[in-house]
Design a protein around this motif. Structure first.
Motif, PDB file in Angstrom:
ATOM      1  N   ARG A  85      -5.803  11.993 -14.541  1.00  0.00           N
ATOM      2  CA  ARG A  85      -4.843  11.873 -13.441  1.00  0.00           C
ATOM      3  C   ARG A  85      -5.232  10.692 -12.581  1.00  0.00           C
ATOM      4  N   PHE A  86      -4.369   9.686 -12.500  1.00  0.00           N
ATOM      5  CA  PHE A  86      -4.627   8.571 -11.588  1.00  0.00           C
ATOM      6  C   PHE A  86      -4.342   9.008 -10.155  1.00  0.00           C
ATOM      7  N   ARG A  87      -3.349   9.880 -10.038  1.00  0.00           N
ATOM      8  CA  ARG A  87      -2.986  10.378  -8.710  1.00  0.00           C
ATOM      9  C   ARG A  87      -3.337  11.852  -8.644  1.00  0.00           C
ATOM     10  N   LYS A  88      -4.071  12.199  -7.621  1.00  0.00           N
ATOM     11  CA  LYS A  88      -4.486  13.596  -7.483  1.00  0.00           C
ATOM     12  C   LYS A  88      -3.948  14.157  -6.171  1.00  0.00           C
ATOM     13  N   HIS A 130      -3.289  11.286  -3.401  1.00  0.00           N
ATOM     14  CA  HIS A 130      -4.002  10.005  -3.332  1.00  0.00           C
ATOM     15  C   HIS A 130      -4.278   9.425  -4.706  1.00  0.00           C
ATOM     16  N   SER A 131      -4.338   8.102  -4.749  1.00  0.00           N
ATOM     17  CA  SER A 131      -4.771   7.405  -5.973  1.00  0.00           C
ATOM     18  C   SER A 131      -5.588   6.212  -5.518  1.00  0.00           C
ATOM     19  N   CYS A 132      -5.538   5.138  -6.251  1.00  0.00           N
ATOM     20  CA  CYS A 132      -6.240   3.927  -5.821  1.00  0.00           C
ATOM     21  C   CYS A 132      -5.649   3.457  -4.491  1.00  0.00           C
ATOM     22  N   PRO A 168       6.838   2.486  -7.638  1.00  0.00           N
ATOM     23  CA  PRO A 168       6.000   3.089  -8.688  1.00  0.00           C
ATOM     24  C   PRO A 168       6.464   4.505  -9.048  1.00  0.00           C
ATOM     25  N   ALA A 169       5.999   4.973 -10.170  1.00  0.00           N
ATOM     26  CA  ALA A 169       6.474   6.254 -10.709  1.00  0.00           C
ATOM     27  C   ALA A 169       6.214   7.421  -9.769  1.00  0.00           C
ATOM     28  N   CYS A 170       5.049   7.420  -9.113  1.00  0.00           N
ATOM     29  CA  CYS A 170       4.728   8.549  -8.227  1.00  0.00           C
ATOM     30  C   CYS A 170       5.696   8.622  -7.062  1.00  0.00           C
ATOM     31  N   VAL A 171       6.032   7.456  -6.503  1.00  0.00           N
ATOM     32  CA  VAL A 171       6.962   7.404  -5.373  1.00  0.00           C
ATOM     33  C   VAL A 171       8.337   7.899  -5.820  1.00  0.00           C
ATOM     34  N   GLY A 223       0.834  -1.197   0.000  1.00  0.00           N
ATOM     35  CA  GLY A 223       0.000   0.000   0.000  1.00  0.00           C
ATOM     36  C   GLY A 223       0.866   1.242   0.000  1.00  0.00           C
ATOM     37  N   PHE A 224       0.227   2.367  -0.296  1.00  0.00           N
ATOM     38  CA  PHE A 224       0.960   3.639  -0.239  1.00  0.00           C
ATOM     39  C   PHE A 224       1.136   4.076   1.207  1.00  0.00           C
ATOM     40  N   VAL A 225       2.304   4.611   1.482  1.00  0.00           N
ATOM     41  CA  VAL A 225       2.600   5.114   2.820  1.00  0.00           C
ATOM     42  C   VAL A 225       2.951   6.582   2.646  1.00  0.00           C
ATOM     43  N   LYS A 270      -7.394   3.053 -14.017  1.00  0.00           N
ATOM     44  CA  LYS A 270      -7.007   3.478 -12.671  1.00  0.00           C
ATOM     45  C   LYS A 270      -5.563   3.076 -12.397  1.00  0.00           C
ATOM     46  N   CYS A 271      -5.101   3.520 -11.269  1.00  0.00           N
ATOM     47  CA  CYS A 271      -3.738   3.204 -10.819  1.00  0.00           C
ATOM     48  C   CYS A 271      -3.600   1.713 -10.539  1.00  0.00           C
ATOM     49  N   ASN A 272      -2.657   1.091 -11.209  1.00  0.00           N
ATOM     50  CA  ASN A 272      -2.333  -0.317 -10.944  1.00  0.00           C
ATOM     51  C   ASN A 272      -1.050  -0.424 -10.126  1.00  0.00           C
ATOM     52  N   MET A 273      -0.687   0.634  -9.486  1.00  0.00           N
ATOM     53  CA  MET A 273       0.563   0.761  -8.727  1.00  0.00           C
ATOM     54  C   MET A 273       1.782   0.453  -9.602  1.00  0.00           C
ATOM     55  N   CYS A 274       1.677   0.813 -10.860  1.00  0.00           N
ATOM     56  CA  CYS A 274       2.789   0.566 -11.795  1.00  0.00           C
ATOM     57  C   CYS A 274       3.330  -0.855 -11.604  1.00  0.00           C
ATOM     58  N   ILE A 275       2.457  -1.843 -11.753  1.00  0.00           N
ATOM     59  CA  ILE A 275       2.895  -3.213 -11.441  1.00  0.00           C
ATOM     60  C   ILE A 275       4.081  -3.670 -12.279  1.00  0.00           C
TER      61      ILE A 275
HETATM   62  S1  SF4 Z   1       2.522   6.234 -10.669  1.00  0.00           S
HETATM   63 FE1  SF4 Z   1       1.716   4.226 -10.668  1.00  0.00          FE
HETATM   64  S2  SF4 Z   1       1.305   3.799  -8.559  1.00  0.00           S
HETATM   65 FE2  SF4 Z   1       1.585   5.985  -8.692  1.00  0.00          FE
HETATM   66  S3  SF4 Z   1      -0.447   6.767  -8.924  1.00  0.00           S
HETATM   67 FE3  SF4 Z   1       0.390   6.450 -10.920  1.00  0.00          FE
HETATM   68  S4  SF4 Z   1      -0.241   4.446 -11.575  1.00  0.00           S
HETATM   69 FE4  SF4 Z   1      -0.536   4.625  -9.397  1.00  0.00          FE
END
Ligand code: SF4
Ligand code: SF4
Ligand code: SF4
Lengths: 182, 733
Positions: A37-40, A59-61, A133-136, A8-10, A119-124
């Protein structure tokens, strides 16, 4: 049953500066249309001492333990992986849009281009390489991370599913807010 | 998963990426990849090329580009440069979109139709060179070389891209001299009046500080990557104090945040020092040994009561005391002073007052102490004088035009410079800049640029608001399409900028353009034959002691080098002031016509009555998603709002406006429309709009932008811009 491997996201909300680098990093990695935007990142102006202050929620999924999206999807486009990630297989999506309403976290969007959910798949594809993932990777102040929920809850006493703009609910979201400074 | 990894490992970067495998893998051994987009990883393959971000941002991120088949495909921060790190801000992350923006200009064009009408005809570079050199030669014959003016500043911060390239040409031709002083100069004078320098300690030493004090700086905008270090220091117990009239993101996270009314910083500093004196939190030994004028300071502080300070600054005294107590009782304070607040009529005097805080507390001589403002050691140590061809200039007394006063210099009937009549400008070449929306008083700039007898050439990547008024437009290569080097102005780093891709379309980098234009002018000097690499070698051939051990070979191999500057700075108690000590009373200030200790004058007193009486002070600050007028066209960034005005709830009520309403701001210079954000982020009586936004992108109407409103009057000292000393009226649109 609790999934010990659940990812999960922390989020260290106390450090977020609302810059939206996470949003843009996600759009770039996923080659999203500009208006998707998957992440807002939301700004909250909250009461504070004798005035107010700004707090941001990125936040995202939430990769829920009990995902509303999955429950309602008639085409079984959603699945949960062993690591708890809730992934959407767009090939199976028929565009009915039920998941958009079933998600309490505003995480699902319908793409104009093909009328299907996304939606966000957590950049699997990155997670499966052992990467973040890219956002992190895109947060310049390093206040966003991905980790195993179970172990973070064990290690950080301040970790919780409560933050400004975010709270636990029946879908059992998997984002943690940690607070290191009082 | 197997397939993913195999595809992935074909890339040249596989080693680097495998070595950074995190601990996440084991738990997901059985993960299925349904819904994964393995094709998204392809862009991360390819050759790695290092380049530094060349925006006007102190951070100076070192970037790693991936290149495949001559195309840049992916950018990330170079994690080995720990100060800048693996994640640049969102601007750095969008450099692929920036470089391949669909609106990039791909070939030279010539104006057909009236100025500003937007009608163009494609021409070749050869035709362009012929037309420009013919025109420049005839202007020189008719009006002299001083009637030619460069206009450029910070669109490209490379040592060649910003300075050496154009300057070789301008010095050789003997043009008017452009004073590029938008930013820091008022504070140079203010700081020098106290310590004799504006150069400060290594900001990475914040890890050793007891207190991090941010005065008027917004790291979110131009130094995002420094925040992670500040956060680490705070996790270790460093206290965090902030002063800013606009509530920046970090203000919300401070231990104590003071929100003074704009430009009342001298009075606020007086209040803090008053408290430190009363509570005996000053450093007597330091003051006695290393300063002069302390008694004058004490007398001056007596002249202002806490009641008056509270009334002028709007800061509750309890807050101010809490702030002063933390400053006074801790031993090591790193003060980070911003580049925004000195853009005021009293800019030098405010900076001086801020610098005095560290004087009374004696925050010198230890690592973790000192004032970080404009650490330009790296850039200043380069051999710019040779690289810029200063020796070629014959008319050393050529007229000087301050770029903040550009509208006055190109005025249709009455050109002036520094309040005196100036020689008319008949030709101008714009590069690295966008005067129409970056200079103050946009309408006046446009009026000047529309002059039929002013020949204007514009060299840029995209059709800016300024290029609209040019006679000839030339496609500029991005910084990534040429070789350069650059120093940061926060820490002490010199870094490479290696050519990532070939110039897009027919675009040319700054040096290629000026070199070829020089040749078209008939200059046979060898300096117009040099390559970028030759110039880099000249730049590094420097006597500066900071550059000890730095060679061309070493820099190219290591990509970034931290200059070896002895710490702590100002440790020997010797200051480069007339007295050799810290000066609480300064002759430099009284010679300039101000109070030698603390000067109480506020900007309003210097405004003409019709502006002074308008209801709102307008702060026009940078925003994290843009830098000056760059990134307005960039995919993913252009959708993030940049045409808003922040207004306090009290004022919103008075004017009956709410979030998302469109309002018109106006004064005698012009007007512009913005979308309302109601927030206590600004005080009653103040408004904030992002600076340097474009006219043609304003979704609320293209009649105005932020700089349609701002003043072009200069600061008290240093000849710096004073954008924030602007007042406006507000009405519902
Ligand atoms: S970068 Fe990946 S994990 Fe982060 S919000 Fe976008 S899709 Fe989700
Ligand atoms: S990149 Fe980091 S700091 Fe910026 S908005 Fe996202 S989470 Fe917050
Ligand atoms: S946040 Fe929404 S989309 Fe994500 S798993 Fe939960 S219900 Fe589904």
């Amino acid at each position: 049953m609790e999934n010990k491997h659940q990812l999960g996201f922390v989020f260290r909300q106390e450090n977020c500066i609302g810059c939206q680098a996470c949003t843009v990093a996600c759009q770039i990695h996923n080659e999203l249309p500009e208006d998707v935007r998957f992440r807002k990142v939301d700004r909250y102006e909250v009461p504070h001492e004798d005035g107010t202050k700004d707090i941001w929620l990125s936040h995202s999924c939430m990769h829920c333990g009990n995902p509303g999206c999955l429950m309602v999807c008639p085409s079984q486009a959603y699945s949960v992986r062993d690591d708890g990630l809730v992934v959407l297989d767009r090939d199976k999506c028929t565009g009915c849009g039920l998941c958009v309403n079933a998600c309490p976290y505003d995480a699902v969007v319908m793409l104009k281009s093909d009328g299907k959910a996304a939606k966000c798949n957590m950049c699997i594809e990155l997670i499966d390489q052992g990467l973040k993932p890219a956002c992190v990777d895109g947060c310049p102040v390093e206040c966003l991370d991905v980790d195993r929920i179970h172990s973070v809850l064990q290690q950080k006493s301040s970790a919780s599913k409560q933050g400004i703009g975010y709270g636990n609910c029946i879908t059992k979201p998997n984002m943690l807010i940690i607070k290191e400074r009082a | 998963m197997k397939i993913n990894r195999r595809t992935f490992m074909q890339g040249a970067g596989a080693t680097a990426i495998l070595s950074s495998l995190s601990g996440l893998t084991p738990g997901i051994a059985n993960a299925r990849t349904t819904g994964a987009h393995s094709n998204l990883l392809a862009k991360r393959n390819g050759e790695v090329v290092y380049h530094s971000c060349l925006r006007n941002c102190a951070a100076r991120c070192l970037l790693k580009f991936r290149v495949q088949d001559g195309r840049m495909t992916y950018v990330s921060g170079a994690e080995e440069q720990a100060k800048t790190g693996k994640a640049p801000c969102l601007k750095g992350q969008a450099y692929v979109q920036y470089t391949y923006a669909p609106d990039r200009i791909l070939h030279p064009m010539e104006r057909v139709g009236a100025k500003g009408e937007g009608k163009w005809r494609r021409i070749s570079w050869d035709e362009a060179y012929k037309k420009i050199s013919d025109r420049l030669k005839s202007v020189i014959t008719e009006h002299g070389s001083e009637s030619i003016l460069p206009y450029s500043y910070s669109g490209n911060y490379g040592a060649i891209g910003m300075s050496a390239s154009g300057e070789r040409f301008w010095n050789r031709i003997g043009s008017s001299i452009l004073e590029r002083k938008v930013c820091t100069y008022a504070a140079y004078d203010g700081l020098e009046s106290v310590y004799g320098t504006f150069l400060g300690p290594d900001p990475e030493d914040v890890m050793l500080s007891d207190v991090y004090l941010n005065w008027g700086h917004d790291e979110t905008v131009s130094n995002t990557i420094a925040i992670k270090l500040i956060n680490k220091a705070r996790d270790n117990g460093t206290k965090f104090l902030v002063v800013n009239p606009q509530r920046t993101p970090l203000c919300n996270q401070a231990d104590v945040y003071l929100q003074p009314k704009p430009s009342t910083d001298v009075q606020l500093c007086a209040g803090i020092m008053k408290y430190l004196v009363e509570k005996d939190l000053v450093n007597h030994k330091f003051i006695q040994e290393q300063s002069i004028g302390y008694d004058d300071l004490l007398k001056r502080l007596d002249e202002l009561s806490y009641d008056e300070i509270e009334q002028i600054t709007g800061v509750p005294r309890a807050k101010m005391f809490e702030f002063a107590q933390i400053l006074g009782e801790n031993e090591k304070t790193m003060l980070r002073m911003g580049y925004g607040f000195q853009r005021n009529f009293n800019g030098a005097r405010m900076s001086r007052a801020v610098a005095m805080l560290l004087g009374v507390t004696g925050n010198f001589g230890k690592r973790g102490n000192g004032l970080v403002y404009d650490n330009i050691h790296a850039g200043a140590g380069l051999n710019q004088s040779i690289a810029s061809g200063k020796y070629m200039r014959k008319n050393k007394d050529a007229q000087r035009i301050n770029m903040t006063e550009i509208a006055k210099a190109i005025h249709p009937t009455n050109p002036t410079s520094h309040d005196k009549p100036s020689k008319p400008i008949h030709a101008m070449i714009i590069y690295n800049g966008n005067p129409v929306v970056v200079a103050p008083d946009t309408n006046a700039v446009i009026e000047g640029m529309k002059r039929e007898d002013l020949f204007v050439v514009g060299h840029d990547m995209v059709m800016t608001d300024s290029l609209q008024y040019c006679d000839i437009i030339l496609p500029s290569a991005s910084q990534f399409e040429t070789d350069d080097i650059v120093g940061d102005y926060h820490g002490y780093y010199i870094q490479v900028c290696q050519k990532v891709i070939e110039p897009v379309g027919e675009s040319k980098c700054n040096w290629t353009f000026f070199r070829e234009l020089g040749q078209a002018m008939g200059f046979e000097d060898d300096v117009f034959k040099a390559s970028n690499d030759d110039i880099i070698k000249e730049l590094l051939d420097t006597d500066s002691p900071d550059y000890k051990g730095v060679t061309y070979e070493r820099l190219m191999k290591e990509k970034f080098i931290k200059l070896d500057i002895p710490q702590p700075v100002l440790a020997d108690g010797k200051y480069n002031t007339p007295s050799g000590k810290i000066e609480f009373s300064s002759k430099l200030m009284s010679d300039a016509g101000y109070h030698p200790v603390l000067d109480w004058q506020l900007p309003e007193e210097e405004m003409e009555p019709k502006e002074r009486n308008l209801p709102f002070r307008l702060l026009s600050s940078g925003v994290p998603q843009r830098v000056n007028s760059s990134f307005y066209n960039v995919k993913y960034i252009r959708a993030i709002p940049a045409y808003y005005v922040k207004i306090n709830p009290v004022d919103a009520k008075t004017y009956d406006v709410k979030d998302n309403d469109v309002v018109k701001l106006s004064n005698h210079r012009g007007e512009a429309r913005f979308v309302v954000i109601v927030t206590e982020g600004v005080l009653p009586g103040s408004l904030m709009t992002p600076k340097c936004n474009w006219l043609r992108m304003n979704p609320n109407g293209t009649e105005g932008c932020t700089n349609s409103l701002t003043t072009d009057k200069l600061t008290d000292m240093g000849g710096c811009s004073a954008y924030h000393s602007t007042r406006v009226d507000l009405a519902k649109a």
